[in-house]
Design an enzyme around this catalytic site. Structure first.
Site, PDB file in Angstrom:
ATOM      1  CB  CYS A 157       6.136   1.633   6.763  1.00  0.00           C
ATOM      2  SG  CYS A 157       5.514   3.215   6.167  1.00  0.00           S
ATOM      3  CG  LEU A 158       6.454   0.988   0.426  1.00  0.00           C
ATOM      4  CD1 LEU A 158       5.630   1.414  -0.783  1.00  0.00           C
ATOM      5  CD2 LEU A 158       7.569   0.042   0.013  1.00  0.00           C
TER       6      LEU A 158
ATOM      7  CG  HIS B  64       0.410   0.725   7.202  1.00  0.00           C
ATOM      8  ND1 HIS B  64       1.420   0.356   8.062  1.00  0.00           N
ATOM      9  CD2 HIS B  64       0.978   1.581   6.314  1.00  0.00           C
ATOM     10  CE1 HIS B  64       2.541   0.970   7.709  1.00  0.00           C
ATOM     11  NE2 HIS B  64       2.297   1.716   6.639  1.00  0.00           N
ATOM     12  CD  GLU B  65      -0.627   2.364   2.923  1.00  0.00           C
ATOM     13  OE1 GLU B  65      -0.315   3.584   2.821  1.00  0.00           O
ATOM     14  OE2 GLU B  65       0.230   1.477   3.094  1.00  0.00           O
TER      15      GLU B  65
ATOM     16  N   GLY C 176       0.827  -1.192   0.000  1.00  0.00           N
ATOM     17  CA  GLY C 176       0.000   0.000   0.000  1.00  0.00           C
ATOM     18  C   GLY C 176       0.861   1.241   0.000  1.00  0.00           C
TER      19      GLY C 176
ATOM     20  CD  GLN D 250       3.530   5.650   2.675  1.00  0.00           C
ATOM     21  OE1 GLN D 250       2.488   5.150   2.262  1.00  0.00           O
ATOM     22  NE2 GLN D 250       4.579   4.936   3.050  1.00  0.00           N
TER      23      GLN D 250
ATOM     24  CG  HIS E 292       0.940   6.290   6.006  1.00  0.00           C
ATOM     25  ND1 HIS E 292       2.037   6.820   6.642  1.00  0.00           N
ATOM     26  CD2 HIS E 292       1.317   5.060   5.572  1.00  0.00           C
ATOM     27  CE1 HIS E 292       3.028   5.959   6.613  1.00  0.00           C
ATOM     28  NE2 HIS E 292       2.618   4.864   5.975  1.00  0.00           N
TER      29      HIS E 292
END
Length: 168
Positions: free
Chosen positions: A77-78, A119-120, A34, A39, A123
């Site tokens: 996480c990216l 998670h997203e 995701g 981000q 963010h």
């Protein structure tokens, strides 16, 4: 930007569709599950996902939880490449929002998809997954973050405003 809540999307236009395409391209190139707009430096409530063959995007997502069942497992996480930490999340989620053309969308997820949707959305609310950890896990995660090769670099330039703070 990762700790600042994103602004709701109010215009569903070609620019938004371009953002969704950019997010998908970045997600694919990074081989992630995701990716939220914040981000990549865009402060809008948009994210894309691709988990277990299910892919899509949500604009202005809102989450509902049909029960109290939880899962505890590895999450990455990216924005923190290569690091994974056990994190408690809800097992089941119903995510509602819109597509990039403004039509209503609902995604029902369990397990990894539920983890990704939470998670997203976090963010977009300015919350990092390490914020969801208990104190011992968070401390261990922060040690790993500080030891990561990508951590650090030059300190950001901080400017002091010549204007009075808080109207004083």
């Amino acid at each position: 930007m990762l700790t600042t809540p994103a602004d709701p999307v109010t215009t569903f236009d070609a620019e938004l569709r371009r953002l969704v395409r950019d997010l998908f391209d970045t997600l694919e190139s990074e081989r992630g599950s995701g990716l939220a707009a914040v981000q990549i430096g865009v402060g809008q409530r948009v994210f894309v996902f691709h988990v277990d063959g299910v892919h899509g995007h949500l604009v202005n997502p809102v989450l509902d939880f049909p029960d109290d069942e939880e899962q505890d497992g590895p999450e990455g996480c990216l924005s923190m490449p290569g690091l994974y930490f056990d994190t408690v999340r809800r097992q089941h989620v119903v995510a509602r929002g819109h597509c990039d053309r403004g039509d209503p969308v609902q995604v029902v997820g369990s397990g990894e998809l539920a983890r990704c949707l939470q998670h997203e959305t976090d963010h977009l609310d300015g919350v990092l997954f390490i914020d969801r950890m208990d104190t011992p896990r968070r401390r261990a995660a922060m040690r790993a973050v500080r030891a990561a090769p990508w951590f650090g670099g030059p300190a950001p330039l901080v400017k002091v405003s010549p204007h009075p703070l808080y109207g004083k």
